[in-house]
Motif scaffolding. Structure first.
Motif, PDB file in Angstrom:
ATOM      1  N   VAL A 142       0.818  -1.206   0.000  1.00 43.17           N
ATOM      2  CA  VAL A 142       0.000   0.000   0.000  1.00 43.17           C
ATOM      3  C   VAL A 142       0.855   1.260   0.000  1.00 43.17           C
ATOM      4  O   VAL A 142       2.042   1.236   0.312  1.00 43.17           O
ATOM      5  N   MET A 143       0.214   2.349  -0.322  1.00 42.72           N
ATOM      6  CA  MET A 143       0.761   3.696  -0.164  1.00 42.72           C
ATOM      7  C   MET A 143      -0.115   4.369   0.888  1.00 42.72           C
ATOM      8  O   MET A 143      -1.339   4.367   0.771  1.00 42.72           O
ATOM      9  N   VAL A 144       0.502   4.906   1.925  1.00 41.81           N
ATOM     10  CA  VAL A 144      -0.228   5.567   3.000  1.00 41.81           C
ATOM     11  C   VAL A 144       0.150   7.040   3.002  1.00 41.81           C
ATOM     12  O   VAL A 144       1.327   7.390   2.952  1.00 41.81           O
ATOM     13  N   LYS A 145      -0.859   7.895   3.047  1.00 35.85           N
ATOM     14  CA  LYS A 145      -0.635   9.334   3.138  1.00 35.85           C
ATOM     15  C   LYS A 145      -1.218   9.813   4.459  1.00 35.85           C
ATOM     16  O   LYS A 145      -2.342   9.466   4.812  1.00 35.85           O
ATOM     17  N   THR A 146      -0.435  10.598   5.202  1.00 41.16           N
ATOM     18  CA  THR A 146      -0.892  11.114   6.491  1.00 41.16           C
ATOM     19  C   THR A 146      -1.502  12.501   6.324  1.00 41.16           C
ATOM     20  O   THR A 146      -1.314  13.158   5.295  1.00 41.16           O
ATOM     21  N   ILE A 147      -2.203  12.953   7.357  1.00 39.92           N
ATOM     22  CA  ILE A 147      -2.816  14.281   7.282  1.00 39.92           C
ATOM     23  C   ILE A 147      -1.770  15.382   7.216  1.00 39.92           C
ATOM     24  O   ILE A 147      -2.072  16.499   6.816  1.00 39.92           O
ATOM     25  N   ASP A 148      -0.525  15.065   7.587  1.00 39.75           N
ATOM     26  CA  ASP A 148       0.564  16.038   7.510  1.00 39.75           C
ATOM     27  C   ASP A 148       1.232  16.062   6.134  1.00 39.75           C
ATOM     28  O   ASP A 148       2.188  16.798   5.932  1.00 39.75           O
ATOM     29  N   VAL A 198      -0.177   6.143  13.387  1.00 39.46           N
ATOM     30  CA  VAL A 198      -1.379   6.302  14.196  1.00 39.46           C
ATOM     31  C   VAL A 198      -2.588   6.393  13.270  1.00 39.46           C
ATOM     32  O   VAL A 198      -2.602   7.184  12.328  1.00 39.46           O
ATOM     33  N   LEU A 199      -3.608   5.581  13.542  1.00 39.17           N
ATOM     34  CA  LEU A 199      -4.784   5.542  12.677  1.00 39.17           C
ATOM     35  C   LEU A 199      -5.461   6.897  12.539  1.00 39.17           C
ATOM     36  O   LEU A 199      -5.982   7.237  11.481  1.00 39.17           O
ATOM     37  N   TYR A 200      -5.440   7.716  13.592  1.00 38.72           N
ATOM     38  CA  TYR A 200      -6.061   9.042  13.532  1.00 38.72           C
ATOM     39  C   TYR A 200      -5.405   9.942  12.495  1.00 38.72           C
ATOM     40  O   TYR A 200      -6.016  10.868  11.992  1.00 38.72           O
ATOM     41  N   ASN A 201      -4.139   9.701  12.187  1.00 36.60           N
ATOM     42  CA  ASN A 201      -3.384  10.587  11.314  1.00 36.60           C
ATOM     43  C   ASN A 201      -3.399  10.186   9.846  1.00 36.60           C
ATOM     44  O   ASN A 201      -2.750  10.833   9.037  1.00 36.60           O
ATOM     45  N   LEU A 202      -4.108   9.129   9.508  1.00 36.55           N
ATOM     46  CA  LEU A 202      -4.101   8.676   8.112  1.00 36.55           C
ATOM     47  C   LEU A 202      -5.136   9.432   7.307  1.00 36.55           C
ATOM     48  O   LEU A 202      -6.284   9.580   7.718  1.00 36.55           O
ATOM     49  N   LEU A 203      -4.710   9.888   6.154  1.00 37.93           N
ATOM     50  CA  LEU A 203      -5.593  10.596   5.245  1.00 37.93           C
ATOM     51  C   LEU A 203      -6.077   9.675   4.133  1.00 37.93           C
ATOM     52  O   LEU A 203      -7.241   9.685   3.752  1.00 37.93           O
ATOM     53  N   ALA A 204      -5.169   8.837   3.623  1.00 36.93           N
ATOM     54  CA  ALA A 204      -5.521   7.941   2.519  1.00 36.93           C
ATOM     55  C   ALA A 204      -4.633   6.705   2.556  1.00 36.93           C
ATOM     56  O   ALA A 204      -3.460   6.775   2.935  1.00 36.93           O
TER      57      ALA A 204
END
Length: 112
Positions: free
Chosen positions: A43-49, A101-107
């Protein structure tokens, strides 16, 4: 002008209930998706930051998803163009595990 002096035991911030419930909902939804559909997937994970990480989801607990980072040198150059702490070169030669952290994941994007 206010004097920002806090006393011991004083609450300096408390999230409102609506925010807490929304955050719990996001955490539960992401936990379910990762656990049921994305374990051991690339996967590719993008954070809210705005940070992006590519790797394989190897574990998930109540609040975090654990990503085994890509070891491919080209991918490392793309995500860490200036190298790691010790200068240029592969920054993940041993296959490090990154807790997110699950809260910080955007996509989360399935790559393969």
């Amino acid at each position: 002008m206010s004097n920002n002096v806090y006393t011991p035991g004083q609450v300096v911030y408390q999230a409102d209930n609506q925010h807490v419930e929304a955050a719990k909902g996001v955490r539960e939804k992401l936990h379910g998706i990762c656990k049921q559909r994305l374990m051991n997937r690339h996967v590719m994970v993008k954070t809210i930051d705005g940070h992006e990480y590519e790797g394989i989801i190897v574990f998930i607990d109540d609040g975090n998803v654990y990503l085994s980072l890509a070891q491919d040198e080209e991918l490392n150059k793309r995500f860490f163009p200036y190298g790691g702490f010790y200068g240029p070169g592969p920054v993940n030669p041993g296959g490090a595990i990154l807790p997110l952290v699950l809260y910080n994941l955007l996509a989360i994007t399935l790559l393969t």
